[in-house]
Design a protein around this motif. Structure first.
Motif, PDB file in Angstrom:
ATOM      1  N   LEU A 118       0.848  -1.192   0.000  1.00  0.00           N
ATOM      2  CA  LEU A 118       0.000   0.000   0.000  1.00  0.00           C
ATOM      3  C   LEU A 118       0.885   1.244   0.000  1.00  0.00           C
ATOM      4  O   LEU A 118       1.974   1.236   0.573  1.00  0.00           O
ATOM      5  N   PRO A 119       0.445   2.309  -0.637  1.00  0.00           N
ATOM      6  CA  PRO A 119      -0.849   2.466  -1.302  1.00  0.00           C
ATOM      7  C   PRO A 119      -0.867   1.843  -2.695  1.00  0.00           C
ATOM      8  O   PRO A 119       0.175   1.656  -3.320  1.00  0.00           O
ATOM      9  N   VAL A 120      -2.077   1.519  -3.167  1.00  0.00           N
ATOM     10  CA  VAL A 120      -2.267   1.095  -4.552  1.00  0.00           C
ATOM     11  C   VAL A 120      -1.938   2.273  -5.468  1.00  0.00           C
ATOM     12  O   VAL A 120      -2.371   3.400  -5.225  1.00  0.00           O
ATOM     13  N   ILE A 121      -1.155   2.018  -6.504  1.00  0.00           N
ATOM     14  CA  ILE A 121      -0.805   3.070  -7.470  1.00  0.00           C
ATOM     15  C   ILE A 121      -1.907   3.158  -8.520  1.00  0.00           C
ATOM     16  O   ILE A 121      -2.174   2.191  -9.233  1.00  0.00           O
ATOM     17  N   ALA A 122      -2.563   4.295  -8.596  1.00  0.00           N
ATOM     18  CA  ALA A 122      -3.635   4.498  -9.583  1.00  0.00           C
ATOM     19  C   ALA A 122      -3.044   5.052 -10.876  1.00  0.00           C
ATOM     20  O   ALA A 122      -2.294   6.028 -10.855  1.00  0.00           O
ATOM     21  N   LEU A 123      -3.386   4.414 -11.998  1.00  0.00           N
ATOM     22  CA  LEU A 123      -2.947   4.867 -13.320  1.00  0.00           C
ATOM     23  C   LEU A 123      -4.174   5.229 -14.153  1.00  0.00           C
ATOM     24  O   LEU A 123      -5.028   4.378 -14.416  1.00  0.00           O
ATOM     25  N   ALA A 166      -2.584   2.509 -24.443  1.00  0.00           N
ATOM     26  CA  ALA A 166      -2.136   1.179 -24.036  1.00  0.00           C
ATOM     27  C   ALA A 166      -0.612   1.118 -23.967  1.00  0.00           C
ATOM     28  O   ALA A 166      -0.037   0.551 -23.029  1.00  0.00           O
ATOM     29  N   ARG A 167       0.045   1.706 -24.964  1.00  0.00           N
ATOM     30  CA  ARG A 167       1.515   1.740 -24.946  1.00  0.00           C
ATOM     31  C   ARG A 167       2.022   2.499 -23.728  1.00  0.00           C
ATOM     32  O   ARG A 167       2.949   2.061 -23.033  1.00  0.00           O
ATOM     33  N   ASP A 168       1.409   3.647 -23.445  1.00  0.00           N
ATOM     34  CA  ASP A 168       1.843   4.446 -22.307  1.00  0.00           C
ATOM     35  C   ASP A 168       1.598   3.698 -20.990  1.00  0.00           C
ATOM     36  O   ASP A 168       2.394   3.824 -20.040  1.00  0.00           O
ATOM     37  N   ALA A 169       0.505   2.943 -20.916  1.00  0.00           N
ATOM     38  CA  ALA A 169       0.228   2.159 -19.713  1.00  0.00           C
ATOM     39  C   ALA A 169       1.292   1.075 -19.520  1.00  0.00           C
ATOM     40  O   ALA A 169       1.751   0.833 -18.399  1.00  0.00           O
ATOM     41  N   ARG A 170       1.671   0.414 -20.603  1.00  0.00           N
ATOM     42  CA  ARG A 170       2.722  -0.613 -20.491  1.00  0.00           C
ATOM     43  C   ARG A 170       4.040   0.015 -20.052  1.00  0.00           C
ATOM     44  O   ARG A 170       4.765  -0.549 -19.222  1.00  0.00           O
ATOM     45  N   ARG A 171       4.367   1.173 -20.601  1.00  0.00           N
ATOM     46  CA  ARG A 171       5.595   1.855 -20.194  1.00  0.00           C
ATOM     47  C   ARG A 171       5.556   2.202 -18.708  1.00  0.00           C
ATOM     48  O   ARG A 171       6.556   2.073 -17.996  1.00  0.00           O
ATOM     49  N   ALA A 172       4.395   2.661 -18.237  1.00  0.00           N
ATOM     50  CA  ALA A 172       4.266   3.002 -16.822  1.00  0.00           C
ATOM     51  C   ALA A 172       4.439   1.764 -15.944  1.00  0.00           C
ATOM     52  O   ALA A 172       5.108   1.817 -14.902  1.00  0.00           O
ATOM     53  N   ASP A 229      12.611  -1.655 -25.322  1.00  0.00           N
ATOM     54  CA  ASP A 229      11.526  -1.685 -26.299  1.00  0.00           C
ATOM     55  C   ASP A 229      10.637  -0.457 -26.133  1.00  0.00           C
ATOM     56  O   ASP A 229      10.028  -0.273 -25.072  1.00  0.00           O
ATOM     57  N   PRO A 230      10.527   0.424 -27.142  1.00  0.00           N
ATOM     58  CA  PRO A 230       9.720   1.642 -26.985  1.00  0.00           C
ATOM     59  C   PRO A 230       8.234   1.357 -26.792  1.00  0.00           C
ATOM     60  O   PRO A 230       7.512   2.194 -26.250  1.00  0.00           O
ATOM     61  N   ASP A 231       7.767   0.187 -27.220  1.00  0.00           N
ATOM     62  CA  ASP A 231       6.363  -0.169 -27.054  1.00  0.00           C
ATOM     63  C   ASP A 231       6.101  -0.957 -25.781  1.00  0.00           C
ATOM     64  O   ASP A 231       4.947  -1.211 -25.443  1.00  0.00           O
ATOM     65  N   ALA A 232       7.167  -1.380 -25.093  1.00  0.00           N
ATOM     66  CA  ALA A 232       7.032  -2.153 -23.851  1.00  0.00           C
ATOM     67  C   ALA A 232       6.053  -3.308 -24.017  1.00  0.00           C
ATOM     68  O   ALA A 232       5.153  -3.515 -23.198  1.00  0.00           O
ATOM     69  N   GLN A 233       6.215  -4.069 -25.070  1.00  0.00           N
ATOM     70  CA  GLN A 233       5.281  -5.147 -25.369  1.00  0.00           C
ATOM     71  C   GLN A 233       5.307  -6.240 -24.296  1.00  0.00           C
ATOM     72  O   GLN A 233       6.357  -6.555 -23.731  1.00  0.00           O
TER      73      GLN A 233
END
Length: 259
Positions: free
Chosen positions: A83-88, A145-151, A213-217
């Motif tokens: 905790l805390p949960v990280i909100a994205l 989606a790409r930005d979420a994977r990077r995060a 990887d720039p797309d963080a696949q």
């Protein structure tokens, strides 16, 4: 060992009960949804390896994360770091329906307090109108989606060296968006635009363990695929493209007309 990411669809919310309930703003979990969280909590085998909890800023995902994974008073104190949960905000659902539109950051602060870290949530995250980063167009969904994977990769990389070479992260999101996040489209039908069931989890690792990887696949682990499908062959890239086209057709009412 590269970090392991467990992606989870939220438990049942009131908007899941009927199409009419999609008019409910940022709905809560149903009693069945809370039971689903309890079942996931008892069956999930990797609690001891969890190093971070992440969820979209929607109330149903935050509550799913807290009910299913957050430490309780009965847990080992070593889990307090979860905790805390990280909100994205990037993990929020696809459409701009009221049920897929989040609450204000002030309201979330009041409701969740110190249990949720809202520092990565941007003001206006719940506006999905024209020109918004969160506008539900295919191009912007792919970018989000790409930005979420990077995060997620950044969060996993920032866990530090605690002597555990098998670090796991949980991220709770939404049925339709999880297909964009994983770029996997298998199991979608012509009647329901997601193959993820409420409170289902699937396990992934980053394709590029170096983090360049720039797309963080992401790629689903063999164990996770077998757990869901047994000996069924993983779809080819061509089959995934065809499945994606079906997904797009089913979600067309939620997209802006120019896409």
């Amino acid at each position: 060992m590269p970090p392991t990411i467990h992606l989870v669809r939220h438990a049942q919310g009131y908007h899941n009960l009927s199409p009419e309930n999609e008019k409910l703003p940022d709905p809560d979990l149903t009693p069945l949804g809370i039971q689903q969280c309890a079942s996931l909590r008892s069956s999930f085998p990797h609690h001891a390896h969890l190093r971070a909890l992440v969820a979209s800023g929607m109330r149903r995902t935050l509550y799913t994360c807290l009910h299913a994974f957050a430490p309780s008073s009965d847990d080992d104190n070593n889990q307090a770091h979860l905790l805390p949960v990280i909100a994205l905000d990037t993990l929020q659902e696809v459409s701009d329906a009221p049920s897929d539109t989040g609450s204000s950051i002030d309201k979330l602060k009041e409701e969740f307090g110190e249990k949720v870290d809202l520092s990565r949530m941007r003001e206006g995250w719940n506006f999905k109108g024209e020109g918004s980063y969160f506008e539900p167009t295919l191009e912007k969904l792919a970018t989000r989606a790409r930005d979420a994977r990077r995060a997620l990769r950044e969060i996993a990389a920032g866990l530090g060296d605690d002597g555990d070479d098998d670090a796991h992260v949980v991220a709770v999101s939404h049925g339709a968006f999880l297909h964009f996040l994983t770029e996997e489209w298998h199991g979608i039908t012509s009647t329901y635009p997601t193959s993820w069931t409420n409170c289902e989890y699937r396990t992934y690792q980053f394709v590029d363990p170096t983090g360049q990887d720039p797309d963080a696949q992401l790629r689903e682990t063999d164990e996770s695929w077998r757990r869901r499908h047994g000996s069924l062959k993983v779809p080819s890239e061509e089959e995934q493209r065809e499945l994606r086209q079906m997904m797009v057709r089913e979600l067309a009412p939620f997209f802006k007309t120019r896409n």
